[in-house]
Write a protein that holds these residues in place. Structure first.
Motif, PDB file in Angstrom:
ATOM      1  N   LEU A   1       0.827  -1.196   0.000  1.00  0.00           N
ATOM      2  CA  LEU A   1       0.000   0.000   0.000  1.00  0.00           C
ATOM      3  C   LEU A   1       0.865   1.252   0.000  1.00  0.00           C
ATOM      4  O   LEU A   1       1.932   1.288   0.603  1.00  0.00           O
ATOM      5  CB  LEU A   1      -0.888   0.031   1.246  1.00  0.00           C
ATOM      6  CG  LEU A   1      -1.961  -1.041   1.399  1.00  0.00           C
ATOM      7  CD1 LEU A   1      -2.804  -0.739   2.633  1.00  0.00           C
ATOM      8  CD2 LEU A   1      -2.834  -1.126   0.163  1.00  0.00           C
ATOM      9  N   LYS A   2       0.369   2.270  -0.701  1.00  0.00           N
ATOM     10  CA  LYS A   2       0.998   3.580  -0.688  1.00  0.00           C
ATOM     11  C   LYS A   2       0.075   4.541   0.060  1.00  0.00           C
ATOM     12  O   LYS A   2      -1.154   4.412  -0.012  1.00  0.00           O
ATOM     13  CB  LYS A   2       1.235   4.095  -2.108  1.00  0.00           C
ATOM     14  CG  LYS A   2       2.144   3.203  -2.961  1.00  0.00           C
ATOM     15  CD  LYS A   2       1.380   2.076  -3.611  1.00  0.00           C
ATOM     16  CE  LYS A   2       2.297   1.178  -4.441  1.00  0.00           C
ATOM     17  NZ  LYS A   2       1.580  -0.054  -4.888  1.00  0.00           N
ATOM     18  N   PRO A   3       0.620   5.534   0.766  1.00  0.00           N
ATOM     19  CA  PRO A   3      -0.230   6.415   1.581  1.00  0.00           C
ATOM     20  C   PRO A   3      -1.335   7.098   0.789  1.00  0.00           C
ATOM     21  O   PRO A   3      -2.449   7.267   1.280  1.00  0.00           O
ATOM     22  CB  PRO A   3       0.757   7.444   2.140  1.00  0.00           C
ATOM     23  CG  PRO A   3       2.093   6.768   2.094  1.00  0.00           C
ATOM     24  CD  PRO A   3       2.047   5.860   0.908  1.00  0.00           C
ATOM     25  N   GLY A   4      -1.015   7.502  -0.439  1.00  0.00           N
ATOM     26  CA  GLY A   4      -1.973   8.243  -1.241  1.00  0.00           C
ATOM     27  C   GLY A   4      -3.212   7.473  -1.632  1.00  0.00           C
ATOM     28  O   GLY A   4      -4.181   8.058  -2.121  1.00  0.00           O
ATOM     29  N   LEU A   5      -3.210   6.158  -1.416  1.00  0.00           N
ATOM     30  CA  LEU A   5      -4.405   5.361  -1.679  1.00  0.00           C
ATOM     31  C   LEU A   5      -5.423   5.444  -0.556  1.00  0.00           C
ATOM     32  O   LEU A   5      -6.556   4.969  -0.695  1.00  0.00           O
ATOM     33  CB  LEU A   5      -4.021   3.892  -1.897  1.00  0.00           C
ATOM     34  CG  LEU A   5      -3.226   3.576  -3.164  1.00  0.00           C
ATOM     35  CD1 LEU A   5      -2.656   2.163  -3.091  1.00  0.00           C
ATOM     36  CD2 LEU A   5      -4.101   3.737  -4.397  1.00  0.00           C
ATOM     37  N   LEU A   6      -5.034   6.048   0.588  1.00  0.00           N
ATOM     38  CA  LEU A   6      -5.871   6.002   1.784  1.00  0.00           C
ATOM     39  C   LEU A   6      -6.170   7.359   2.404  1.00  0.00           C
ATOM     40  O   LEU A   6      -6.976   7.444   3.336  1.00  0.00           O
ATOM     41  CB  LEU A   6      -5.205   5.111   2.838  1.00  0.00           C
ATOM     42  CG  LEU A   6      -5.057   3.632   2.450  1.00  0.00           C
ATOM     43  CD1 LEU A   6      -4.118   2.930   3.407  1.00  0.00           C
ATOM     44  CD2 LEU A   6      -6.411   2.942   2.420  1.00  0.00           C
ATOM     45  N   THR A   7      -5.536   8.415   1.941  1.00  0.00           N
ATOM     46  CA  THR A   7      -5.785   9.734   2.527  1.00  0.00           C
ATOM     47  C   THR A   7      -5.833  10.774   1.422  1.00  0.00           C
ATOM     48  O   THR A   7      -5.730  10.440   0.238  1.00  0.00           O
ATOM     49  CB  THR A   7      -4.719  10.079   3.588  1.00  0.00           C
ATOM     50  OG1 THR A   7      -5.146  11.206   4.359  1.00  0.00           O
ATOM     51  CG2 THR A   7      -3.358  10.355   2.967  1.00  0.00           C
ATOM     52  N   GLY A   8      -5.987  12.040   1.782  1.00  0.00           N
ATOM     53  CA  GLY A   8      -6.117  13.084   0.775  1.00  0.00           C
ATOM     54  C   GLY A   8      -7.397  12.896  -0.025  1.00  0.00           C
ATOM     55  O   GLY A   8      -8.474  12.692   0.524  1.00  0.00           O
ATOM     56  N   LYS A   9      -7.275  12.924  -1.335  1.00  0.00           N
ATOM     57  CA  LYS A   9      -8.431  12.778  -2.227  1.00  0.00           C
ATOM     58  C   LYS A   9      -8.705  11.330  -2.614  1.00  0.00           C
ATOM     59  O   LYS A   9      -9.534  11.060  -3.489  1.00  0.00           O
ATOM     60  CB  LYS A   9      -8.213  13.608  -3.498  1.00  0.00           C
ATOM     61  CG  LYS A   9      -8.127  15.101  -3.264  1.00  0.00           C
ATOM     62  CD  LYS A   9      -9.425  15.657  -2.698  1.00  0.00           C
ATOM     63  CE  LYS A   9      -9.356  17.170  -2.549  1.00  0.00           C
ATOM     64  NZ  LYS A   9     -10.595  17.712  -1.939  1.00  0.00           N
ATOM     65  N   ALA A  10      -8.025  10.379  -1.968  1.00  0.00           N
ATOM     66  CA  ALA A  10      -8.118   8.983  -2.372  1.00  0.00           C
ATOM     67  C   ALA A  10      -9.551   8.480  -2.446  1.00  0.00           C
ATOM     68  O   ALA A  10      -9.937   7.787  -3.390  1.00  0.00           O
ATOM     69  CB  ALA A  10      -7.303   8.113  -1.415  1.00  0.00           C
ATOM     70  N   ARG A  11     -10.351   8.808  -1.459  1.00  0.00           N
ATOM     71  CA  ARG A  11     -11.700   8.235  -1.399  1.00  0.00           C
ATOM     72  C   ARG A  11     -12.586   8.699  -2.549  1.00  0.00           C
ATOM     73  O   ARG A  11     -13.563   8.045  -2.879  1.00  0.00           O
ATOM     74  CB  ARG A  11     -12.349   8.563  -0.062  1.00  0.00           C
ATOM     75  CG  ARG A  11     -11.628   7.921   1.107  1.00  0.00           C
ATOM     76  CD  ARG A  11     -12.384   8.083   2.389  1.00  0.00           C
ATOM     77  NE  ARG A  11     -11.650   7.461   3.496  1.00  0.00           N
ATOM     78  CZ  ARG A  11     -12.206   7.145   4.650  1.00  0.00           C
ATOM     79  NH1 ARG A  11     -13.485   7.355   4.847  1.00  0.00           N
ATOM     80  NH2 ARG A  11     -11.480   6.600   5.605  1.00  0.00           N
TER      81      ARG A  11
END
Length: 507
Positions: A196-206
């Motif tokens: 997993l990379k952080p950007g898949l779970l925070t910021g605009k990911a959702r």
């Protein structure tokens, strides 16, 4: 029904998260450990993505595959070859570039051509009967907005009716931060590789990841032997933080919590924080507030001990308390300022929220017995920067809060980030229904109660955020996200903080 939660195949999603740059550097070491070439690893990635895509859309007959000029495009070439072998018609569009492809992507491209595949220019008119789009345009190395030609393809894919499956990460999403500085693919599904990379779970990911799938490409054993400094926390871990209570335990074992706030017009904030604390299992909860708030709060929640906030009651309460929560409805006038000044030297665990944070931004100090729970606007004030800067790198922002103010920082939002000196976590729970007034007050009470039950600061913050989000997720599953109230969480929160009961009932 839909919401903005990144959905996952739970069995396949690890709890460790890799720094995106570290992972790119580690891929060769990981492959070497198994005697694999990077091209063989790319074959595995393509096979994993094809399997997910074909399983999701077994009746599809014509795939459009968009290939960029890096290894993400190489994955796309592999998917294309496997799709044709399975009897699926493929139209492949590739970006042109003066630089040669990376070695592995070049080999994948040649294999596609040798299998009889055709490569169309990126401006080719799309066929009318496309029923699946595979996004292999941009990978995890992206650091800025996609250039014009790529952005045009991204916008065209988003406007199409066919579902999009993104390879490793939706094109345009920054892997480390979850920021979207320009056009970004809105995927129906994302198949991410290795870790997993952080950007898949925070910021605009959702907003853009869709359903998240993960495949370690056979590197599970190697990954298990590596240390990562970022963790994913979800509801499955609550049982580790919240074991069943001893049958002989009493209220004194579960913490004496003081909650301070509720200036004129904000009695609701302090009442919600207090009720959240008792619903999370605090042994005794004392609320210090305006005298006008006492009767209304006791009427709706008689289990709370409610007193007028005066210098004497504050001093007595600080001597009595195991934990202090200050800030919900506190205000920034003399009444709230004086309470904060008296409280700031409390030596036991504290949580500061809301106006306590706004006052802290004016008079900064550093304390290691404190949890701060800012939303992005409050974090921007605490760090003297813009909200955009906070949201552009939420992990770094949380770490900056810790460096400046000490203790633990909880940066709230979609993909809440929890940070302390030596740990960093992303909360994988919660939904868009939580974008309503009072949710932060409830979170403060939850975390305060867990501090009283002797969880360390970082663990209490992580467990509290997970419980908060999981309670909201239960509501969303039953009623949807629109119209969710902060006080609605109380009916599901009690279930969530008793995970042993939930497990027994397979809830």
């Amino acid at each position: 029904m839909t919401d903005h939660t990144v959905k996952k195949n739970p069995a396949s999603i690890p709890h460790s998260i890799w720094d995106a740059d570290d992972l790119r550097r580690a891929e060769k070491e990981a492959a070497d450990s198994l005697g694999l070439t990077l091209y063989e690893l790319m074959q595995r990635a393509g096979e994993a993505a094809f399997t997910v895509s074909h399983t999701l859309y077994p009746q599809s007959t014509h795939w459009l595959i968009l290939c960029g000029h890096g290894n993400n495009g190489g994955d796309g070439y592999v998917v294309a070859r496997l799709a044709v072998a399975a009897g699926i018609r493929v139209t492949l569009l590739a970006l042109e570039n003066n630089k040669p492809l990376p070695e592995e992507a070049g080999a994948a491209r040649e294999a596609w051509l040798n299998a009889g595949g055709v490569i169309h220019a990126s401006d080719t008119v799309w066929p009318d009967d496309i029923d699946v789009i595979i996004d292999g345009l941009l990978g995890t190395g992206l650091r800025s907005a996609p250039r014009e030609g790529v952005a045009a393809l991204i916008k065209q894919a988003n406007a199409h009716s066919a579902p999009v499956v993104a390879l490793d990460i939706p094109s345009g999403l920054i892997a480390q931060t979850g920021a979207t500085p320009g056009a970004v693919i809105h995927a129906s599904h994302t198949v991410t590789f290795i870790a997993l990379k952080p950007g898949l779970l925070t910021g605009k990911a959702r907003d853009v990841v869709g359903v998240l799938h993960h495949n370690a490409l056979g590197l599970e054993n190697w990954l298990a032997g590596q240390e990562t400094h970022i963790a994913r926390f979800d509801v499955s871990q609550l049982v580790q933080w919240l074991p069943a209570r001893r049958p002989t335990s009493h209220k004194g074992d579960h913490g004496r919590l003081v909650i301070i706030g509720g200036d004129y017009g904000t009695a609701g904030a302090i009442r919600m924080a207090g009720e959240a604390a008792v619903r999370t299992g605090a042994g005794l909860v004392r609320v210090l507030t305006r005298i006008e708030n006492i009767a209304p709060i006791i009427t709706v929640r008689p289990e709370l001990m409610v007193h007028e906030l005066t210098p004497q009651t504050l001093e007595e309460s600080l001597e009595w308390a195991d934990v202090v929560v200050i800030g919900p409805g506190l205000g920034q006038q003399a009444w709230g300022k004086q309470a904060l000044q008296k409280t700031e030297n409390f030596r036991k665990p504290m949580l500061w929220d809301a106006d306590a944070l706004n006052l802290l931004a004016i008079n900064p100090d550093k304390r290691h017995n404190r949890i701060l729970t800012p939303h992005p606007g409050e974090a921007a004030r605490l760090l003297n920067c813009s909200v955009a800067e906070i949201e552009n790198d939420r992990l770094l922002s949380a770490q900056r809060l810790v460096k400046r103010y000490g203790g633990v920082a909880v940066l709230k939002g979609a993909g809440t980030v929890v940070a302390c000196d030596d740990a960093l976590g992303i909360i994988d729970a919660g939904n868009a229904g939580m974008a309503s007034g009072g949710m932060g007050d409830v979170l403060s009470g939850i975390i305060g109660a867990l501090l009283g039950q002797k969880l360390p600061l970082y663990d209490a913050a992580c467990a509290g955020c997970v419980a908060h989000g999981a309670a909201a997720d239960k509501l969303a599953a039953q009623y949807g996200t629109r119209g969710m109230l902060a006080t609605d969480l109380f009916c599901t929160l009690r279930r969530v903080v008793n995970p042993d009961v939930i497990d027994v009932e397979n809830d």
